[in-house]
Design a protein around this motif. Structure first.
Motif, PDB file in Angstrom:
ATOM      1  N   VAL A 124      48.777  42.899  33.046  1.00  0.00           N
ATOM      2  CA  VAL A 124      47.864  44.036  33.117  1.00  0.00           C
ATOM      3  C   VAL A 124      48.571  45.232  33.760  1.00  0.00           C
ATOM      4  O   VAL A 124      48.442  46.379  33.303  1.00  0.00           O
ATOM      5  N   VAL A 125      49.324  44.983  34.821  1.00  0.00           N
ATOM      6  CA  VAL A 125      50.076  46.055  35.490  1.00  0.00           C
ATOM      7  C   VAL A 125      51.063  46.704  34.529  1.00  0.00           C
ATOM      8  O   VAL A 125      51.180  47.936  34.471  1.00  0.00           O
ATOM      9  N   ASN A 126      51.761  45.906  33.762  1.00  0.00           N
ATOM     10  CA  ASN A 126      52.731  46.453  32.811  1.00  0.00           C
ATOM     11  C   ASN A 126      52.035  47.324  31.766  1.00  0.00           C
ATOM     12  O   ASN A 126      52.554  48.379  31.383  1.00  0.00           O
ATOM     13  N   ALA A 127      50.863  46.901  31.316  1.00  0.00           N
ATOM     14  CA  ALA A 127      50.114  47.705  30.346  1.00  0.00           C
ATOM     15  C   ALA A 127      49.675  49.028  30.966  1.00  0.00           C
ATOM     16  O   ALA A 127      49.723  50.083  30.329  1.00  0.00           O
ATOM     17  N   ALA A 128      49.254  48.970  32.235  1.00  0.00           N
ATOM     18  CA  ALA A 128      48.840  50.192  32.932  1.00  0.00           C
ATOM     19  C   ALA A 128      50.008  51.158  33.065  1.00  0.00           C
ATOM     20  O   ALA A 128      49.859  52.367  32.857  1.00  0.00           O
ATOM     21  N   LYS A 129      51.176  50.631  33.391  1.00  0.00           N
ATOM     22  CA  LYS A 129      52.370  51.481  33.492  1.00  0.00           C
ATOM     23  C   LYS A 129      52.711  52.108  32.144  1.00  0.00           C
ATOM     24  O   LYS A 129      52.998  53.309  32.047  1.00  0.00           O
ATOM     25  N   ASP A 130      52.666  51.298  31.110  1.00  0.00           N
ATOM     26  CA  ASP A 130      53.058  51.766  29.773  1.00  0.00           C
ATOM     27  C   ASP A 130      52.128  52.859  29.254  1.00  0.00           C
ATOM     28  O   ASP A 130      52.556  53.729  28.490  1.00  0.00           O
ATOM     29  N   HIS A 131      50.858  52.815  29.645  1.00  0.00           N
ATOM     30  CA  HIS A 131      49.873  53.741  29.081  1.00  0.00           C
ATOM     31  C   HIS A 131      49.300  54.715  30.119  1.00  0.00           C
ATOM     32  O   HIS A 131      48.256  55.327  29.889  1.00  0.00           O
ATOM     33  N   ASN A 132      49.983  54.836  31.255  1.00  0.00           N
ATOM     34  CA  ASN A 132      49.619  55.819  32.280  1.00  0.00           C
ATOM     35  C   ASN A 132      48.188  55.637  32.782  1.00  0.00           C
ATOM     36  O   ASN A 132      47.430  56.603  32.940  1.00  0.00           O
ATOM     37  N   CYS A 133      47.821  54.392  33.030  1.00  0.00           N
ATOM     38  CA  CYS A 133      46.495  54.072  33.583  1.00  0.00           C
ATOM     39  C   CYS A 133      46.606  53.830  35.082  1.00  0.00           C
ATOM     40  O   CYS A 133      47.605  53.276  35.556  1.00  0.00           O
ATOM     41  N   SER A 134      45.583  54.211  35.808  1.00  0.00           N
ATOM     42  CA  SER A 134      45.460  53.743  37.182  1.00  0.00           C
ATOM     43  C   SER A 134      44.649  52.441  37.151  1.00  0.00           C
ATOM     44  O   SER A 134      44.153  52.027  36.099  1.00  0.00           O
ATOM     45  N   ILE A 135      44.521  51.803  38.294  1.00  0.00           N
ATOM     46  CA  ILE A 135      43.796  50.535  38.391  1.00  0.00           C
ATOM     47  C   ILE A 135      42.838  50.601  39.574  1.00  0.00           C
ATOM     48  O   ILE A 135      43.145  51.205  40.600  1.00  0.00           O
ATOM     49  N   ARG A 136      41.657  50.008  39.401  1.00  0.00           N
ATOM     50  CA  ARG A 136      40.787  49.783  40.557  1.00  0.00           C
ATOM     51  C   ARG A 136      40.729  48.297  40.834  1.00  0.00           C
ATOM     52  O   ARG A 136      40.344  47.509  39.951  1.00  0.00           O
ATOM     53  N   ILE A 137      41.112  47.917  42.027  1.00  0.00           N
ATOM     54  CA  ILE A 137      40.908  46.554  42.488  1.00  0.00           C
ATOM     55  C   ILE A 137      39.448  46.465  42.928  1.00  0.00           C
ATOM     56  O   ILE A 137      39.051  47.078  43.920  1.00  0.00           O
ATOM     57  N   GLY A 138      38.653  45.744  42.168  1.00  0.00           N
ATOM     58  CA  GLY A 138      37.219  45.687  42.439  1.00  0.00           C
ATOM     59  C   GLY A 138      36.817  44.359  43.050  1.00  0.00           C
ATOM     60  O   GLY A 138      36.538  43.397  42.338  1.00  0.00           O
ATOM     61  N   VAL A 139      36.810  44.295  44.380  1.00  0.00           N
ATOM     62  CA  VAL A 139      36.392  43.083  45.080  1.00  0.00           C
ATOM     63  C   VAL A 139      34.875  43.120  45.255  1.00  0.00           C
ATOM     64  O   VAL A 139      34.306  44.157  45.591  1.00  0.00           O
ATOM     65  N   ASN A 140      34.242  41.988  45.020  1.00  0.00           N
ATOM     66  CA  ASN A 140      32.781  41.921  45.095  1.00  0.00           C
ATOM     67  C   ASN A 140      32.377  40.651  45.836  1.00  0.00           C
ATOM     68  O   ASN A 140      32.933  39.578  45.579  1.00  0.00           O
ATOM     69  N   ALA A 141      31.428  40.788  46.732  1.00  0.00           N
ATOM     70  CA  ALA A 141      30.979  39.632  47.517  1.00  0.00           C
ATOM     71  C   ALA A 141      30.457  38.504  46.640  1.00  0.00           C
ATOM     72  O   ALA A 141      30.503  37.329  47.030  1.00  0.00           O
ATOM     73  N   GLY A 142      29.995  38.850  45.446  1.00  0.00           N
ATOM     74  CA  GLY A 142      29.441  37.829  44.563  1.00  0.00           C
ATOM     75  C   GLY A 142      30.471  37.068  43.757  1.00  0.00           C
ATOM     76  O   GLY A 142      30.120  36.114  43.058  1.00  0.00           O
ATOM     77  N   SER A 143      31.725  37.477  43.828  1.00  0.00           N
ATOM     78  CA  SER A 143      32.743  36.784  43.014  1.00  0.00           C
ATOM     79  C   SER A 143      34.069  36.668  43.757  1.00  0.00           C
ATOM     80  O   SER A 143      35.136  36.910  43.210  1.00  0.00           O
ATOM     81  N   LEU A 144      33.993  36.282  45.036  1.00  0.00           N
ATOM     82  CA  LEU A 144      35.196  36.090  45.825  1.00  0.00           C
ATOM     83  C   LEU A 144      35.954  34.841  45.381  1.00  0.00           C
ATOM     84  O   LEU A 144      35.364  33.895  44.850  1.00  0.00           O
TER      85      LEU A 144
END
Length: 386
Positions: A124-144
């Protein structure tokens, strides 16, 4: 935020800056307002229409869920037809993130608890780099993650922060730094504590929100308590109000929170009294009508609508235009805090709308040479008395 009154000053946390498409997040950028579509993403026409309504309400960034391959295929058309950057919301299937990046998403939202192995995150990181995307790390109490639940026994602020930092390290180990973090919970106390802890131990930009806040009214109250607490303390670079309501309602509430704290300004801010037996006109009905009639205005300005002379003149001192209820069917109009003229009750609404629109024209003319970035910055630095 700059202000000439010390008690109105908010010292924002210093964070690094990233970009979600053309929208800067973190650093000295204004707090941006987000929402999420609730249409089927595969129904591109309905999704585009919903995003356009959110754009009219003032949204900066919109998130779109991509649960299957047909959704990521539709995403390309959606991105092409709207005017705001699109975040692709990814759960469980890491390949959807790669497809969304190729489709033009400006940011990929991944939940570390369910995206899969470190190798999948790497792809996923490589795809983000290739296509100039940022990323949100979305931590949620319901899916730890399972190991954190076993360690802490239940979701809590420490577990949320630990999850966030673990996954931030994965991205940094892959030399990827264009990311922001959220640590959301439906419990206000847990969410606020987690964000405060995270803010103290990192400089990553933070996406703040109280997840699954509830209905329009209850969710607005809950989000205002949690997000207001964080923003007042300087924490938060971008925000989403999560309501069981249409996306544009989330946007409007988000803006109202920011405007109440003087962090951003957009459209007409109405200061009005709750009304009582002293009122010289029907305040509640007047304000409701004016909110509808003035909803199209984007230029920041303030309007006070006060039913009688007890607080009317004082509030008018602080607003661009003020109206105070008077006797004999005539009401006083203030301009820049000073008495200007009286008006008859009969054509009150039309007269106020005309005054506001004229004032907007004056303000717009003064700002005509500003670039969009300069205008966004001006919104963020206006004092609450402007």
């Amino acid at each position: 935020m700059s202000s000439y009154r010390p008690y109105q000053h908010i010292e924002r946390r210093k964070s690094r800056q990233i970009h979600v498409g053309s929208v800067p997040v973190g650093g000295d950028a204004p707090v941006s307002v987000q929402t999420m579509t609730n249409t089927l993403t595969t129904d591109a026409e309905a999704t585009i229409a919903q995003i356009r309504r959110a754009e009219l309400a003032g949204v900066d960034i919109v998130r779109v869920s991509c649960p299957d391959e047909d959704s990521t295929k539709a995403l390309a058309e959606i991105v092409r037809e709207v005017n705001v950057p699109i975040v692709a919301d990814i759960h469980f299937h890491y390949k959807r993130a790669i497809e969304a990046a190729k489709a033009g998403a400006a940011c990929l939202r991944i939940n570390p608890g369910n995206i899969g192995s470190a190798e999948r995150v790497r792809e996923v990181v490589n795809a983000a780099k290739d296509h100039n995307c940022s990323i949100r790390i979305g931590v949620n109490a319901g899916s730890l993650e399972k190991h954190l639940l076993e360690k802490y026994g239940e979701p809590n602020p420490d577990a949320l922060v630990e999850s966030a930092l673990e996954h931030a390290k994965i991205l940094e180990d892959h030399d990827f730094h264009e990311f922001k973090i959220s640590v959301k919970a439906s419990d206000v106390f847990m969410a606020v504590a987690a964000y405060q802890q995270l803010a103290d131990v990192c400089d990553h930009p933070l996406h703040i929100g109280i997840t699954e806040a509830g209905s329009k009214r209850a969710g607005t109250v809950k989000s205002s308590i949690g997000l207001g607490n964080l923003l007042w303390s300087g924490v938060g670079d971008t925000m989403r109000v999560s309501l069981s309501a249409e996306p544009e309602e989330e946007v409007l509430v988000g803006w109202d929170i920011l405007k109440s704290l003087g962090l951003r300004h957009r459209g007409v801010k109405i200061i009005s009294c709750p009304s009582c037996a002293r009122q010289g006109f029907n305040v509640i009905e007047t304000v409701q009508t004016l909110e509808d009639r003035l909803a199209h205005i984007k230029t920041p300005m303030t309007l006070s609508i006060i039913g009688c002379v007890v607080n009317g003149p004082g509030e008018a001192l602080m607003t661009d235009i003020g109206v105070t209820g008077g006797g004999s069917g005539r009401h006083m109009v203030y301009s820049a805090g000073k008495q200007d003229h009286t008006m008859p009750a009969g054509d009150m609404i039309e007269h106020i709308v005309e005054l506001v629109e004229k004032k907007v024209e004056q303000l717009a003319a003064a700002d005509a040479t500003n670039t969009p970035a300069e205008e966004m910055a001006r919104e963020a630095t206006m004092s609450t008395a402007d």
